[in-house]
Design a protein around this motif. Structure first.
Motif, PDB file in Angstrom:
ATOM      1  N   ALA A  21       0.854  -1.184   0.000  1.00 48.82           N
ATOM      2  CA  ALA A  21       0.000   0.000   0.000  1.00 48.82           C
ATOM      3  C   ALA A  21       0.890   1.234   0.000  1.00 48.82           C
ATOM      4  O   ALA A  21       1.897   1.279   0.707  1.00 48.82           O
ATOM      5  CB  ALA A  21      -0.913   0.010   1.223  1.00 48.82           C
ATOM      6  N   THR A  22       0.523   2.213  -0.808  1.00 54.19           N
ATOM      7  CA  THR A  22       1.259   3.471  -0.836  1.00 54.19           C
ATOM      8  C   THR A  22       0.649   4.400   0.206  1.00 54.19           C
ATOM      9  O   THR A  22      -0.568   4.612   0.228  1.00 54.19           O
ATOM     10  CB  THR A  22       1.208   4.110  -2.234  1.00 54.19           C
ATOM     11  N   VAL A  23       1.511   4.919   1.079  1.00 60.58           N
ATOM     12  CA  VAL A  23       1.058   5.759   2.184  1.00 60.58           C
ATOM     13  C   VAL A  23       1.843   7.062   2.214  1.00 60.58           C
ATOM     14  O   VAL A  23       2.887   7.193   1.571  1.00 60.58           O
ATOM     15  CB  VAL A  23       1.208   5.028   3.546  1.00 60.58           C
ATOM     16  N   MET A  24       1.324   7.997   2.991  1.00 62.19           N
ATOM     17  CA  MET A  24       2.015   9.260   3.235  1.00 62.19           C
ATOM     18  C   MET A  24       2.147   9.407   4.743  1.00 62.19           C
ATOM     19  O   MET A  24       1.182   9.230   5.487  1.00 62.19           O
ATOM     20  CB  MET A  24       1.252  10.413   2.600  1.00 62.19           C
ATOM     21  N   VAL A  25       3.368   9.718   5.179  1.00 57.50           N
ATOM     22  CA  VAL A  25       3.707   9.814   6.593  1.00 57.50           C
ATOM     23  C   VAL A  25       4.251  11.222   6.859  1.00 57.50           C
ATOM     24  O   VAL A  25       5.143  11.686   6.147  1.00 57.50           O
ATOM     25  CB  VAL A  25       4.769   8.760   6.972  1.00 57.50           C
ATOM     26  N   TYR A  26       3.711  11.878   7.888  1.00 54.63           N
ATOM     27  CA  TYR A  26       4.110  13.241   8.241  1.00 54.63           C
ATOM     28  C   TYR A  26       4.800  13.226   9.601  1.00 54.63           C
ATOM     29  O   TYR A  26       4.289  12.634  10.552  1.00 54.63           O
ATOM     30  CB  TYR A  26       2.881  14.155   8.333  1.00 54.63           C
ATOM     31  N   THR A  27       5.947  13.880   9.689  1.00 55.59           N
ATOM     32  CA  THR A  27       6.623  14.098  10.960  1.00 55.59           C
ATOM     33  C   THR A  27       6.736  15.611  11.151  1.00 55.59           C
ATOM     34  O   THR A  27       6.243  16.378  10.317  1.00 55.59           O
ATOM     35  CB  THR A  27       8.036  13.456  10.984  1.00 55.59           C
ATOM     36  N   ASN A  28       7.404  16.046  12.215  1.00 54.24           N
ATOM     37  CA  ASN A  28       7.575  17.490  12.429  1.00 54.24           C
ATOM     38  C   ASN A  28       8.359  18.157  11.313  1.00 54.24           C
ATOM     39  O   ASN A  28       8.153  19.324  11.019  1.00 54.24           O
ATOM     40  CB  ASN A  28       8.273  17.765  13.763  1.00 54.24           C
ATOM     41  N   SER A  29       9.271  17.416  10.686  1.00 57.14           N
ATOM     42  CA  SER A  29      10.163  18.059   9.730  1.00 57.14           C
ATOM     43  C   SER A  29      10.143  17.459   8.330  1.00 57.14           C
ATOM     44  O   SER A  29      10.909  17.887   7.480  1.00 57.14           O
ATOM     45  CB  SER A  29      11.600  18.013  10.261  1.00 57.14           C
ATOM     46  N   GLY A  72       5.650   6.584   0.315  1.00 50.26           N
ATOM     47  CA  GLY A  72       6.295   5.348  -0.092  1.00 50.26           C
ATOM     48  C   GLY A  72       5.372   4.155   0.090  1.00 50.26           C
ATOM     49  O   GLY A  72       4.226   4.293   0.512  1.00 50.26           O
ATOM     50  N   ASP A  73       5.910   2.991  -0.229  1.00 46.94           N
ATOM     51  CA  ASP A  73       5.137   1.750  -0.158  1.00 46.94           C
ATOM     52  C   ASP A  73       5.446   1.003   1.124  1.00 46.94           C
ATOM     53  O   ASP A  73       6.610   0.824   1.492  1.00 46.94           O
ATOM     54  CB  ASP A  73       5.468   0.851  -1.351  1.00 46.94           C
ATOM     55  N   VAL A  74       4.401   0.565   1.787  1.00 44.47           N
ATOM     56  CA  VAL A  74       4.530  -0.234   2.994  1.00 44.47           C
ATOM     57  C   VAL A  74       4.001  -1.630   2.691  1.00 44.47           C
ATOM     58  O   VAL A  74       3.058  -1.796   1.908  1.00 44.47           O
ATOM     59  CB  VAL A  74       3.774   0.423   4.171  1.00 44.47           C
TER      60      VAL A  74
END
Length: 171
Positions: A11-19, A24-26
């Motif tokens: 699955a292609t996902v979007m991950v957000y952190t502070n910076s 990418g694909d998980v």
């Protein structure tokens, strides 16, 4: 990437952190709803993404890079969603009584998420946040923007936010 097992999917996902923002694909088990994966007991200590595209916001103008694989500590993840146009069914029963959708702005690093959060009709938004014990909260019908990326405008039906890592504003 190694070959998938019979009970795995990508699955292609979007991950957000502070910076940063990482797309990418998980690899997940076939029976896992990836959109709520971080709520499950099977969530790993690191989100392992393949074919990652990274936008870094640390220091100056945003910088892009690519990584064959990237490992993001789950404790640093502020928000998470399936990359459009993919989506899972929503995670609530629309016929459930005593619930309402509250418009909210959720600030995640330099990103602004304009969406709706499902809360009890018996309380206000602040009280709902105070009594929330979940590590991840759902936000629905979300428009995602970033002032440093004027061309970035994304619509997603649902995403997860870590309530202790984001700032909530009421519309």
């Amino acid at each position: 990437m190694k070959a998938l097992a019979y009970d795995e999917k990508i699955a292609t996902v979007m991950v957000y952190t502070n910076s940063m923002l990482v797309r990418g694909d998980v690899v997940a088990k076939e029976n896992v709803r990836v959109s709520i994966w971080l709520r499950t007991q099977g969530v790993p200590n690191y989100i392992h993404l393949h074919g990652a595209q990274v936008i870094s916001f640390s220091g100056g103008a945003p910088k892009t890079s690519s990584q064959n694989e990237i490992f993001i500590p789950t404790v640093q993840v502020n928000s998470f969603h399936l990359a459009p146009p993919t989506h899972d069914p929503l995670d609530y029963d629309a016929s459930e009584l005593n619930r309402t959708m509250q418009l909210a702005n959720v600030m995640v690093g330099s990103f602004n998420f304009k969406g709706k959060m499902r809360i009890s009709t018996q309380t206000d938004f602040g009280t709902s946040l105070d009594v929330m014990r979940a590590s991840w909260a759902s936000v629905y019908d979300v428009e995602i923007t970033n002032p440093f990326l004027p061309q970035f405008n994304l619509q997603v039906p649902m995403l997860l936010v870590n309530p202790s890592h984001v700032i909530f504003g009421l519309v």
